[in-house]
Design an enzyme around this catalytic site. Sequence first.
Site, PDB file in Angstrom:
ATOM      1  CG  ASN A 210      43.245  -3.273 -10.019  1.00  0.00           C
ATOM      2  OD1 ASN A 210      43.009  -2.293  -9.776  1.00  0.00           O
ATOM      3  ND2 ASN A 210      43.507  -4.651  -9.615  1.00  0.00           N
ATOM      4  CE  LYS A 337      32.766 -10.889  -5.658  1.00  0.00           C
ATOM      5  NZ  LYS A 337      33.309  -9.802  -6.244  1.00  0.00           N
TER       6      LYS A 337
END
Length: 401
Positions: A210, A337
């Site tokens: 990424n 999260k």
Amino acid sequence: MAHLFNRNIVLGVSGGIAAYKSAELVRQLKELGADVRVIMTRGSQEFITPLTLQALSGHPVHTDLLDADAELGMGHIELARWADLLIIAPATADLLARLASGRADDLLTTVALATAAPKLVAPAMNQQMWRDPATASNVATLNSRGIALIGPASGEQACGDVGPGRMEQPTNIAQAAAALFTRGVLAGQRVVITAGPTREALDPVRYLSNHSSGKMGYALAAAAVDAGASVTLVSGPVHLATPGHVTRVDVTSAAEMLEASLALLPACDLFIACAAVADYRPLAIAQQKLKKGAMRMTLELERTTDILAAVSASPQAPFTVGFAAETHDVERYARGKLEQKNLHMIVANDVSDTAIGFNSDNNAVIVFWPDGHQALPAASKANIARQLITLIAQRMEGRGD
Ligand code: PMT
């Protein structure tokens, strides 16, 4: 906890019987986290060998002012600049006199004059020499210049006399050194930060990755050092220099980052997961380069282990801070999260905006914790990192354990 994390200390050892105690002092300073370099006068080498202090400090010992080889390595001016603190222990009556009169006739007195660092001096001499008006006047001069003196202690002396003149115990000198430095908001904390991308190999020449540059994680590492922490960066492949005083562990894949992070947990008070870790990796890595063939190709991927969740679930879990890189529904996903990974805090990053987030020099985030949140508006990553470290330190302190 007293500590000397990230501190460079030059220890000057002059020629008295107490020089043997400087070995223990080096050990104590290192144990508190300092990087120590030793200068020995010629006289001190009659009492203890440079080899002993080299072995304990992990650096060659500096002995001569006019040594071409030594000057090629770390010369006396560099040594003077490198020091955050100059300790002279033991300091003989002669050394006090030379310091007081501003002499620069050997390496130690030259560095003492050339450094802007604070000085801590531990006198050691016969009790009558200590009581002599000449020594008293030198001590007064040094005091008037802001040089800190520790000791001497009183007691039986090597020469058989009893009275003041024994060098202060190494433990007390090391503690006095630590007390000279102001304490940052993370003073004494051991911090592990993951940063950068991971690479998941497809074959010997290709990988999945990424756009993380590591800038945010590295800025956090530098800010944590400034706040007094001992910092280890577990870093994916990036093109950044390691910030000063940071220990860096280089990894490539998510599996390596997991292994390195878990290995550091026994000595970790705060874990910050800033890395952009691959969520999936190829199920199998081709041993040879994949060849071009059919018009379509399907890659089968498997989940990687969530490093952050593994850290927070560990029995030795430190204070745990995650990041959430989201392109939409930023707050909802970040809060999810925080809860699912059982974190103390999460830093939500809207990575749909290319002016912030991945690979940019700036960032803007919202930090969430179970009963609160705070937005940090757009600023440089260095600035955001400093604010984050302050906020994290406040939450750690408020945790009350
Ligand atoms: O490196 P820069 O170019 O400066 O960019 C900074 C950044 C955008 C990468 C950074 O600010 C950031 O948002 N990092 C988190 C990126 C990410 O992977 O987020 P996530 O929402 O997918 O993951 C959530 C959290 O779990 C993160 O803390 C991540 O490190 C962690 N994680 C994810 C997967 C995994 N296998 N293990 C993990 O620990």
